[in-house]
Write a protein that holds these residues in place. Structure first.
Motif, PDB file in Angstrom:
ATOM      1  N   ASP A   1       8.328  -1.119  -0.599  1.00  0.00           N
ATOM      2  CA  ASP A   1       7.449  -1.136   0.566  1.00  0.00           C
ATOM      3  C   ASP A   1       7.387   0.254   1.196  1.00  0.00           C
ATOM      4  O   ASP A   1       7.944   1.226   0.664  1.00  0.00           O
ATOM      5  CB  ASP A   1       7.907  -2.199   1.574  1.00  0.00           C
ATOM      6  CG  ASP A   1       9.330  -1.957   2.088  1.00  0.00           C
ATOM      7  OD1 ASP A   1       9.877  -0.855   1.875  1.00  0.00           O
ATOM      8  OD2 ASP A   1       9.905  -2.875   2.707  1.00  0.00           O
ATOM      9  N   GLY A   2       6.713   0.329   2.346  1.00  0.00           N
ATOM     10  CA  GLY A   2       6.537   1.623   2.984  1.00  0.00           C
ATOM     11  C   GLY A   2       7.842   2.304   3.328  1.00  0.00           C
ATOM     12  O   GLY A   2       7.981   3.525   3.189  1.00  0.00           O
ATOM     13  N   ARG A   3       8.839   1.515   3.771  1.00  0.00           N
ATOM     14  CA  ARG A   3      10.127   2.107   4.126  1.00  0.00           C
ATOM     15  C   ARG A   3      10.831   2.659   2.891  1.00  0.00           C
ATOM     16  O   ARG A   3      11.403   3.758   2.932  1.00  0.00           O
ATOM     17  CB  ARG A   3      11.001   1.059   4.815  1.00  0.00           C
ATOM     18  CG  ARG A   3      12.243   1.641   5.460  1.00  0.00           C
ATOM     19  CD  ARG A   3      13.060   0.571   6.175  1.00  0.00           C
ATOM     20  NE  ARG A   3      12.270  -0.111   7.192  1.00  0.00           N
ATOM     21  CZ  ARG A   3      12.768  -1.073   7.973  1.00  0.00           C
ATOM     22  NH1 ARG A   3      14.040  -1.454   7.823  1.00  0.00           N
ATOM     23  NH2 ARG A   3      12.008  -1.653   8.876  1.00  0.00           N
TER      24      ARG A   3
ATOM     25  N   PRO B   1       0.842  -1.201   0.000  1.00  0.00           N
ATOM     26  CA  PRO B   1       0.000   0.000   0.000  1.00  0.00           C
ATOM     27  C   PRO B   1       0.878   1.253   0.000  1.00  0.00           C
ATOM     28  O   PRO B   1       2.055   1.206   0.374  1.00  0.00           O
ATOM     29  CB  PRO B   1      -0.783  -0.116   1.315  1.00  0.00           C
ATOM     30  CG  PRO B   1      -0.615  -1.520   1.767  1.00  0.00           C
ATOM     31  CD  PRO B   1       0.696  -1.994   1.223  1.00  0.00           C
ATOM     32  N   LEU B   2       0.310   2.342  -0.415  1.00  0.00           N
ATOM     33  CA  LEU B   2       1.027   3.609  -0.340  1.00  0.00           C
ATOM     34  C   LEU B   2       1.251   3.970   1.122  1.00  0.00           C
ATOM     35  O   LEU B   2       0.332   3.917   1.942  1.00  0.00           O
ATOM     36  CB  LEU B   2       0.228   4.717  -1.032  1.00  0.00           C
ATOM     37  CG  LEU B   2       0.847   6.124  -0.957  1.00  0.00           C
ATOM     38  CD1 LEU B   2       2.167   6.168  -1.715  1.00  0.00           C
ATOM     39  CD2 LEU B   2      -0.126   7.156  -1.512  1.00  0.00           C
ATOM     40  N   ALA B   3       2.477   4.311   1.435  1.00  0.00           N
ATOM     41  CA  ALA B   3       2.810   4.717   2.812  1.00  0.00           C
ATOM     42  C   ALA B   3       2.343   6.153   3.020  1.00  0.00           C
ATOM     43  O   ALA B   3       3.142   7.090   3.159  1.00  0.00           O
ATOM     44  CB  ALA B   3       4.305   4.583   3.039  1.00  0.00           C
ATOM     45  N   TRP B   4       1.035   6.317   3.062  1.00  0.00           N
ATOM     46  CA  TRP B   4       0.485   7.668   2.985  1.00  0.00           C
ATOM     47  C   TRP B   4       0.784   8.503   4.220  1.00  0.00           C
ATOM     48  O   TRP B   4       0.930   9.727   4.123  1.00  0.00           O
ATOM     49  CB  TRP B   4      -1.019   7.615   2.720  1.00  0.00           C
ATOM     50  CG  TRP B   4      -1.856   7.005   3.808  1.00  0.00           C
ATOM     51  CD1 TRP B   4      -2.237   5.727   3.939  1.00  0.00           C
ATOM     52  CD2 TRP B   4      -2.425   7.716   4.920  1.00  0.00           C
ATOM     53  NE1 TRP B   4      -3.002   5.550   5.058  1.00  0.00           N
ATOM     54  CE2 TRP B   4      -3.148   6.767   5.683  1.00  0.00           C
ATOM     55  CE3 TRP B   4      -2.414   9.040   5.335  1.00  0.00           C
ATOM     56  CZ2 TRP B   4      -3.828   7.105   6.851  1.00  0.00           C
ATOM     57  CZ3 TRP B   4      -3.096   9.384   6.499  1.00  0.00           C
ATOM     58  CH2 TRP B   4      -3.788   8.424   7.243  1.00  0.00           C
TER      59      TRP B   4
ATOM     60  N   VAL C   1      12.495   7.463  -0.404  1.00  0.00           N
ATOM     61  CA  VAL C   1      12.477   8.243  -1.649  1.00  0.00           C
ATOM     62  C   VAL C   1      11.766   9.579  -1.434  1.00  0.00           C
ATOM     63  O   VAL C   1      12.216  10.620  -1.930  1.00  0.00           O
ATOM     64  CB  VAL C   1      11.811   7.436  -2.780  1.00  0.00           C
ATOM     65  CG1 VAL C   1      11.630   8.292  -4.026  1.00  0.00           C
ATOM     66  CG2 VAL C   1      12.642   6.208  -3.102  1.00  0.00           C
ATOM     67  N   ALA C   2      10.670   9.568  -0.702  1.00  0.00           N
ATOM     68  CA  ALA C   2       9.957  10.820  -0.426  1.00  0.00           C
ATOM     69  C   ALA C   2      10.860  11.800   0.315  1.00  0.00           C
ATOM     70  O   ALA C   2      10.914  13.000  -0.008  1.00  0.00           O
ATOM     71  CB  ALA C   2       8.692  10.535   0.379  1.00  0.00           C
ATOM     72  N   ALA C   3      11.595  11.294   1.312  1.00  0.00           N
ATOM     73  CA  ALA C   3      12.497  12.157   2.070  1.00  0.00           C
ATOM     74  C   ALA C   3      13.655  12.649   1.212  1.00  0.00           C
ATOM     75  O   ALA C   3      14.097  13.798   1.343  1.00  0.00           O
ATOM     76  CB  ALA C   3      13.028  11.403   3.292  1.00  0.00           C
ATOM     77  N   ALA C   4      14.149  11.790   0.325  1.00  0.00           N
ATOM     78  CA  ALA C   4      15.230  12.205  -0.578  1.00  0.00           C
ATOM     79  C   ALA C   4      14.755  13.299  -1.526  1.00  0.00           C
ATOM     80  O   ALA C   4      15.455  14.293  -1.752  1.00  0.00           O
ATOM     81  CB  ALA C   4      15.743  10.998  -1.369  1.00  0.00           C
TER      82      ALA C   4
ATOM     83  N   VAL D   1       5.108  13.245  -3.595  1.00  0.00           N
ATOM     84  CA  VAL D   1       4.069  12.216  -3.676  1.00  0.00           C
ATOM     85  C   VAL D   1       4.306  11.309  -4.880  1.00  0.00           C
ATOM     86  O   VAL D   1       4.235  10.076  -4.780  1.00  0.00           O
ATOM     87  CB  VAL D   1       2.673  12.865  -3.745  1.00  0.00           C
ATOM     88  CG1 VAL D   1       1.594  11.804  -3.936  1.00  0.00           C
ATOM     89  CG2 VAL D   1       2.396  13.681  -2.485  1.00  0.00           C
ATOM     90  N   VAL D   2       4.602  11.913  -6.029  1.00  0.00           N
ATOM     91  CA  VAL D   2       4.772  11.108  -7.240  1.00  0.00           C
ATOM     92  C   VAL D   2       6.024  10.233  -7.142  1.00  0.00           C
ATOM     93  O   VAL D   2       6.026   9.084  -7.595  1.00  0.00           O
ATOM     94  CB  VAL D   2       4.816  12.004  -8.497  1.00  0.00           C
ATOM     95  CG1 VAL D   2       5.000  11.154  -9.746  1.00  0.00           C
ATOM     96  CG2 VAL D   2       3.537  12.818  -8.616  1.00  0.00           C
ATOM     97  N   ALA D   3       7.095  10.750  -6.545  1.00  0.00           N
ATOM     98  CA  ALA D   3       8.297   9.926  -6.361  1.00  0.00           C
ATOM     99  C   ALA D   3       7.978   8.703  -5.498  1.00  0.00           C
ATOM    100  O   ALA D   3       8.451   7.586  -5.770  1.00  0.00           O
ATOM    101  CB  ALA D   3       9.409  10.751  -5.723  1.00  0.00           C
ATOM    102  N   ALA D   4       7.168   8.896  -4.462  1.00  0.00           N
ATOM    103  CA  ALA D   4       6.760   7.752  -3.621  1.00  0.00           C
ATOM    104  C   ALA D   4       5.892   6.783  -4.407  1.00  0.00           C
ATOM    105  O   ALA D   4       6.006   5.553  -4.255  1.00  0.00           O
ATOM    106  CB  ALA D   4       6.015   8.261  -2.388  1.00  0.00           C
TER     107      ALA D   4
END
Length: 480
Positions: free
Chosen positions: A106-108, A10-13, A113-116, A94-97
């Motif tokens: 996975d969520g991690r 699932p998306l790690a929203w 990637v979102a943090a990067a 969001v799109v990178a995630a």
């Protein structure tokens, strides 16, 4: 490797939403704290207010149109002007995630990637400026997401959507055409070649061409000035960024340690891991674009829309190492991300500081002072010419506040706007870079004395020819 529709996480929203919200709040704060205009966004505002068309010499019309819309709804609001850029910057996270998720992350991995993406220094600096380069990265990432999702689910409506997104992205910045051409070349070279046999892909390309046809027509009608900009950008590489060797390094620096590190690891993984073969086109695209931009002296931010996609590959590879129990270098993640966060905060401060200066308004104040010192009868025959398009844009942005007429400039897109009218026989040239460039077009010129710390103003009169003849001769795509 083709993944089914059921074996992705699932998306790690929650973490993605938190990271996105933090960036949004910080960028909004920067938009408020930086009360002045960045010169590229004031340029977009000036085009949108007074010269909105299907195109201009160096910019497609979407960003100026957004500036015009914002200015119509919230007149003279710098913060409102910047909202589209902030939303686009948040959208890249969001799109990178989402790309990471589609690849099987996975969520991690999605959070990494979102943090990067969130900690990229250039995005921190410019993520609240309404400029084409602030809007461009989300378009590139959307294109990659659509293609990666197609690889997983093989729904051809996605490749039709590719054309729509590409067309809209081309209305923001023409560079996406080069990006798409290189990416499809990568697909043809290393796969998945089945994409090229999908009729809806080419239907989507036709739709994209239809969307950007008006601005292509504008370019054709004006001699394709956008194509001439490549030479201008290359000439500016040395004074702005220290030359091609420096740009080759800055292309990575602008992405930040986290995104660059993940991207490089992703690039290595694409070479040696056959399970990632469906995504090798991303590696080909990245290497080809990097080589092209470094060799031609492109801007260091040109690749910022692709690092997130390659970082997704790197995060997925790290996930597989973790799942295999290979966690030897796990300790290195936190230092890299802390450094990235520190650089991003520094970049955010720099972005605020660059727009906190009142230099632009000081230029307009000086212009207004000299213009009002002219006899009333002469003012009616006098045009304001910014030696640089930046000066002209600032004058136009503050024209109502200082009761000034519209500005002209022979530089960049301003040189393709209408020339001064036939009643104009005198000009005030504002700028201190190259006044000798304009002197030959007038019979008389003199410098208007003023404070030493103010920008130079020249009064030139007696144009040697009619403006319809002079203006094309004066026109230049250089900044000057």
């Amino acid at each position: 490797m083709t993944t089914s529709t059921t074996d992705i996480a699932p998306l790690a929203w929650r973490p993605v939403a938190v990271i996105t919200a933090i960036v949004g709040v910080l960028q909004l704060g920067a938009a408020i704290a930086g009360r002045g205009y960045w010169f590229d966004e004031v340029y977009m505002l000036a085009i949108g207010r007074s010269h909105l068309d299907w195109g201009s010499a160096d910019q497609p019309p979407l960003t100026p149109a957004l500036a015009a819309l914002s200015d119509t709804l919230f007149e003279n609001s710098v913060v409102a002007l910047r909202i589209p850029a902030i939303l686009a910057t948040m959208g890249t996270i969001v799109v990178a995630a989402l790309i990471t998720r589609e690849m099987g992350g996975d969520g991690r991995a999605q959070t990494l990637v979102a943090a990067a993406q969130a900690s990229a220094p250039w995005a921190a600096v410019s993520g609240h400026w309404l400029t084409p380069y602030a809007l461009e990265p989300v378009g590139w990432l959307l294109l990659v997401w659509l293609l990666v999702r197609w690889i997983r689910v093989r729904d051809d409506r996605l490749v039709l959507a590719l054309g729509v997104v590409a067309g809209l992205a081309a209305m923001t910045k023409f560079q996406v055409v080069f990006f798409c051409a290189i990416m499809l070349t990568g697909v043809a070279t290393v796969g998945p070649r089945a994409l090229l046999r999908r009729p809806l892909l080419w239907a989507g390309a036709a739709v994209g061409l239809l969307i950007c046809a008006p601005t292509l027509w504008w370019q054709a009608q004006h001699g394709w000035p956008q194509l001439k900009m490549a030479e201008v950008v290359a000439a500016e590489a040395e004074p702005l960024y220290g030359g091609r060797a420096s740009i080759a390094v800055l292309l990575f620096v602008f992405a930040g340690p986290a995104a660059a590190g993940l991207a490089l690891y992703g690039l290595l993984s694409l070479v040696r891991d056959r399970a990632l073969r469906d995504y090798r086109f991303l590696g080909v695209t990245f290497v080809a674009l990097y080589a092209a931009f470094a060799a031609t002296g492109g801007r260091p931010y040109y690749l910022c829309g692709l690092f997130g996609a390659l970082a997704a590959v790197g995060a997925l590879s790290l996930q597989r190492r973790r799942e295999a129990g290979l966690t030897r270098w796990r300790w290195a993640v936190w230092p890299v991300y802390l450094i990235s966060a520190a650089l991003a905060l520094g970049g955010l401060y720099l972005g605020v500081d660059l727009t906190r200066s009142d230099d632009g308004e000081r230029i307009v104040q000086r212009t207004a002072e000299v213009y009002r010192s002219l006899p009333a009868e002469q003012r009616g025959r006098t045009a304001l010419i910014g030696e640089s398009y930046i000066v002209a844009a600032y004058i136009d942005a503050y024209s109502t506040e200082y009761d000034l007429p519209a500005a002209f400039s022979p530089a960049r897109s301003y040189g393709y706007f209408p020339a001064p009218g036939p009643e104009i026989d005198t000009v005030l040239v504002i700028g201190d870079n190259r006044p000798d460039r304009l002197r030959p077009y007038f019979t008389e010129s003199r410098k208007i004395d003023g404070p030493e710390d103010q920008i130079d103003v020249w009064l030139m009169s007696g144009p040697t020819e009619g403006w319809d003849t002079l203006w094309p001769k004066m026109r230049t795509l250089e900044v000057v």
